[in-house]
Design a protein around this motif. Structure first.
Motif, PDB file in Angstrom:
ATOM      1  N   GLU A 191      17.731  -0.274  -3.365  1.00  0.00           N
ATOM      2  CA  GLU A 191      17.954  -1.583  -2.734  1.00  0.00           C
ATOM      3  C   GLU A 191      17.215  -1.684  -1.404  1.00  0.00           C
ATOM      4  OE1 GLU A 191      22.195  -2.178  -2.566  1.00  0.00           O
ATOM      5  OE2 GLU A 191      22.339  -2.504  -4.734  1.00  0.00           O
ATOM      6  N   ARG A 192      15.972  -1.161  -1.420  1.00  0.00           N
ATOM      7  CA  ARG A 192      15.127  -1.204  -0.233  1.00  0.00           C
ATOM      8  C   ARG A 192      13.763  -1.822  -0.545  1.00  0.00           C
ATOM      9  NH1 ARG A 192      15.808   4.869   2.300  1.00  0.00           N
ATOM     10  NH2 ARG A 192      17.972   4.669   3.042  1.00  0.00           N
ATOM     11  N   HIS A 193      13.717  -2.644  -1.559  1.00  0.00           N
ATOM     12  CA  HIS A 193      12.428  -3.227  -1.940  1.00  0.00           C
ATOM     13  C   HIS A 193      11.925  -4.164  -0.844  1.00  0.00           C
ATOM     14  CE1 HIS A 193       9.153  -4.953  -4.072  1.00  0.00           C
ATOM     15  NE2 HIS A 193       9.743  -6.111  -4.262  1.00  0.00           N
ATOM     16  N   ASP A 194      10.745  -3.857  -0.335  1.00  0.00           N
ATOM     17  CA  ASP A 194      10.081  -4.662   0.688  1.00  0.00           C
ATOM     18  C   ASP A 194       8.753  -5.125   0.096  1.00  0.00           C
ATOM     19  OD1 ASP A 194       8.598  -5.664   2.789  1.00  0.00           O
ATOM     20  OD2 ASP A 194       9.136  -4.083   4.199  1.00  0.00           O
ATOM     21  N   PRO A 195       8.651  -6.389  -0.330  1.00  0.00           N
ATOM     22  CA  PRO A 195       7.424  -6.863  -0.988  1.00  0.00           C
ATOM     23  C   PRO A 195       6.171  -6.645  -0.150  1.00  0.00           C
ATOM     24  CG  PRO A 195       9.190  -8.455  -1.268  1.00  0.00           C
ATOM     25  CD  PRO A 195       9.692  -7.436  -0.301  1.00  0.00           C
ATOM     26  N   ALA A 196       6.264  -6.851   1.158  1.00  0.00           N
ATOM     27  CA  ALA A 196       5.093  -6.684   2.019  1.00  0.00           C
ATOM     28  C   ALA A 196       4.641  -5.230   2.051  1.00  0.00           C
ATOM     29  CB  ALA A 196       5.401  -7.179   3.431  1.00  0.00           C
ATOM     30  N   TRP A 197       5.591  -4.302   2.148  1.00  0.00           N
ATOM     31  CA  TRP A 197       5.264  -2.881   2.148  1.00  0.00           C
ATOM     32  C   TRP A 197       4.717  -2.452   0.793  1.00  0.00           C
ATOM     33  CZ3 TRP A 197       3.846   1.150   4.679  1.00  0.00           C
ATOM     34  CH2 TRP A 197       4.137   2.454   4.273  1.00  0.00           C
ATOM     35  N   ALA A 198       5.282  -2.954  -0.303  1.00  0.00           N
ATOM     36  CA  ALA A 198       4.780  -2.626  -1.641  1.00  0.00           C
ATOM     37  C   ALA A 198       3.352  -3.129  -1.822  1.00  0.00           C
ATOM     38  CB  ALA A 198       5.696  -3.219  -2.707  1.00  0.00           C
ATOM     39  N   THR A 199       3.070  -4.330  -1.337  1.00  0.00           N
ATOM     40  CA  THR A 199       1.710  -4.878  -1.422  1.00  0.00           C
ATOM     41  C   THR A 199       0.749  -4.040  -0.608  1.00  0.00           C
ATOM     42  OG1 THR A 199       2.528  -7.118  -1.777  1.00  0.00           O
ATOM     43  CG2 THR A 199       0.292  -6.902  -0.935  1.00  0.00           C
ATOM     44  N   TYR A 200       1.182  -3.634   0.579  1.00  0.00           N
ATOM     45  CA  TYR A 200       0.343  -2.791   1.437  1.00  0.00           C
ATOM     46  C   TYR A 200       0.048  -1.458   0.750  1.00  0.00           C
ATOM     47  CZ  TYR A 200      -1.095   0.017   5.453  1.00  0.00           C
ATOM     48  OH  TYR A 200      -1.788   0.849   6.306  1.00  0.00           O
ATOM     49  N   LEU A 201       1.064  -0.829   0.154  1.00  0.00           N
ATOM     50  CA  LEU A 201       0.858   0.429  -0.559  1.00  0.00           C
ATOM     51  C   LEU A 201      -0.140   0.253  -1.699  1.00  0.00           C
ATOM     52  CD1 LEU A 201       4.502   1.857  -0.796  1.00  0.00           C
ATOM     53  CD2 LEU A 201       2.619   2.786   0.564  1.00  0.00           C
ATOM     54  N   ALA A 202       0.021  -0.819  -2.456  1.00  0.00           N
ATOM     55  CA  ALA A 202      -0.891  -1.067  -3.577  1.00  0.00           C
ATOM     56  C   ALA A 202      -2.327  -1.191  -3.093  1.00  0.00           C
ATOM     57  CB  ALA A 202      -0.463  -2.325  -4.332  1.00  0.00           C
ATOM     58  N   GLU A 203      -2.517  -1.880  -1.978  1.00  0.00           N
ATOM     59  CA  GLU A 203      -3.866  -2.046  -1.429  1.00  0.00           C
ATOM     60  C   GLU A 203      -4.428  -0.716  -0.937  1.00  0.00           C
ATOM     61  OE1 GLU A 203      -3.204  -4.974   1.558  1.00  0.00           O
ATOM     62  OE2 GLU A 203      -3.396  -6.676   0.163  1.00  0.00           O
ATOM     63  N   GLN A 204      -3.628   0.023  -0.161  1.00  0.00           N
ATOM     64  CA  GLN A 204      -4.103   1.275   0.416  1.00  0.00           C
ATOM     65  C   GLN A 204      -4.379   2.341  -0.644  1.00  0.00           C
ATOM     66  OE1 GLN A 204      -4.852   1.655   3.800  1.00  0.00           O
ATOM     67  NE2 GLN A 204      -4.575  -0.562   3.597  1.00  0.00           N
ATOM     68  N   LEU A 205      -3.630   2.301  -1.724  1.00  0.00           N
ATOM     69  CA  LEU A 205      -3.786   3.286  -2.792  1.00  0.00           C
ATOM     70  C   LEU A 205      -4.771   2.857  -3.869  1.00  0.00           C
ATOM     71  CD1 LEU A 205      -0.010   4.203  -3.076  1.00  0.00           C
ATOM     72  CD2 LEU A 205      -1.818   5.733  -2.271  1.00  0.00           C
ATOM     73  N   GLY A 206      -5.412   1.708  -3.671  1.00  0.00           N
ATOM     74  CA  GLY A 206      -6.406   1.237  -4.631  1.00  0.00           C
ATOM     75  C   GLY A 206      -5.815   0.771  -5.944  1.00  0.00           C
ATOM     76  N   LEU A 207      -4.566   0.310  -5.916  1.00  0.00           N
ATOM     77  CA  LEU A 207      -3.860  -0.086  -7.140  1.00  0.00           C
ATOM     78  C   LEU A 207      -3.794  -1.595  -7.329  1.00  0.00           C
ATOM     79  CD1 LEU A 207      -0.873   2.418  -6.863  1.00  0.00           C
ATOM     80  CD2 LEU A 207      -2.905   2.664  -8.305  1.00  0.00           C
ATOM     81  N   ARG A 208      -4.227  -2.349  -6.345  1.00  0.00           N
ATOM     82  CA  ARG A 208      -4.078  -3.806  -6.407  1.00  0.00           C
ATOM     83  C   ARG A 208      -4.701  -4.416  -7.666  1.00  0.00           C
ATOM     84  NH1 ARG A 208      -3.067  -7.640  -2.207  1.00  0.00           N
ATOM     85  NH2 ARG A 208      -2.249  -9.476  -3.298  1.00  0.00           N
ATOM     86  N   PRO A 209      -5.915  -3.985  -8.100  1.00  0.00           N
ATOM     87  CA  PRO A 209      -6.484  -4.565  -9.324  1.00  0.00           C
ATOM     88  C   PRO A 209      -5.844  -4.054 -10.615  1.00  0.00           C
ATOM     89  CG  PRO A 209      -8.165  -3.536  -7.919  1.00  0.00           C
ATOM     90  CD  PRO A 209      -6.842  -3.041  -7.472  1.00  0.00           C
TER      91      PRO A 209
END
Length: 221
Positions: free
Chosen positions: A112-130
């Motif tokens: 119960e700690r889902h932070d959409p902004a942090w998840a988006t940032y992780l996806a970008e930094q880890l090259g997972l966004r695409p």
């Protein structure tokens, strides 16, 4: 943050009792990183499992911010795994039926700690966004490992436990993954305890610890 005192653990086998940890002591302060090294069978993975509450020690103490881990009931240990730690293993342990986006946020949603902004940032930094709509089987080994790191960090745990997180990757991919891991662990405010066989990677962490025959050796790596 993490203190291990005089920890013992043995397993029962067909040949008798097998001692694995024989009085282990270590200390990992808040915000620091430690490489845990040693030959196969020295007790590295067992130590991580004890800290994660997946196994129970025979004797000794594991203290998290001064609070003992042993003696807690299974429900309390499950809560510790859900809220307090992030786990990263060499085998990735991704959920094959979930896409990248769902895998990435799985742990954080459980906590119960889902932070959409942090998840988006992780996806970008880890090259997972695409790759968010792909499934684990459609990813390379390096991509799967980056996803496993992102999933573990999504809930911003106080402690990250990583068991050979780059063991199945080539040297260049290992360097990239470790650089990302160290940077994002710092940004999440987590401490890191990482098992590795590589002295080169171990040197990148702030502390090193060597296990031999179930005991911590005093020499630096």
């Amino acid at each position: 943050m993490l203190k291990v005192e005089n920890l013992y653990k043995s397993f029962t086998t067909a040949q008798g009792t097998l001692p694995v940890l024989r009085g282990v002591d270590l200390h990992l302060p808040n915000g620091s990183s430690m490489a845990l090294m040693g030959e196969s069978g020295s007790g590295k993975s067992t130590l991580l499992h004890l800290i994660a509450g997946l196994e129970r020690a025979d004797s000794g103490h594991i203290l998290i911010d001064g609070t003992p881990l042993q003696g807690r009931r299974e429900a309390e240990l499950a809560r510790w795994r859900r809220l307090g730690i992030g786990l990263v293993f060499q085998q990735y342990n991704l959920i094959s039926s979930l896409d990248v986006a769902a895998n990435l946020t799985f742990q954080a949603r459980l906590a119960e700690r889902h932070d959409p902004a942090w998840a988006t940032y992780l996806a970008e930094q880890l090259g997972l966004r695409p790759l968010l709509e792909r499934y684990p089987e459609q990813l390379s080994g390096g991509q799967q490992q980056r996803l496993a790191i992102g999933r573990a960090l999504a809930a911003k745990p106080s402690l990250m436990l990583a068991d050979e997180p780059t063991g199945s990757l080539d040297e260049a991919s290992s360097d990239t993954v470790l650089e990302l891991l160290l940077r994002l662990v710092g940004e999440a405010g987590s401490s890191l305890l990482m098992v590795t066989h590589s002295p080169r990677l171990a040197a990148r962490l702030s502390r090193q610890c060597y296990l031999h025959l179930g005991r911590v050796q005093p020499q630096a790596v």
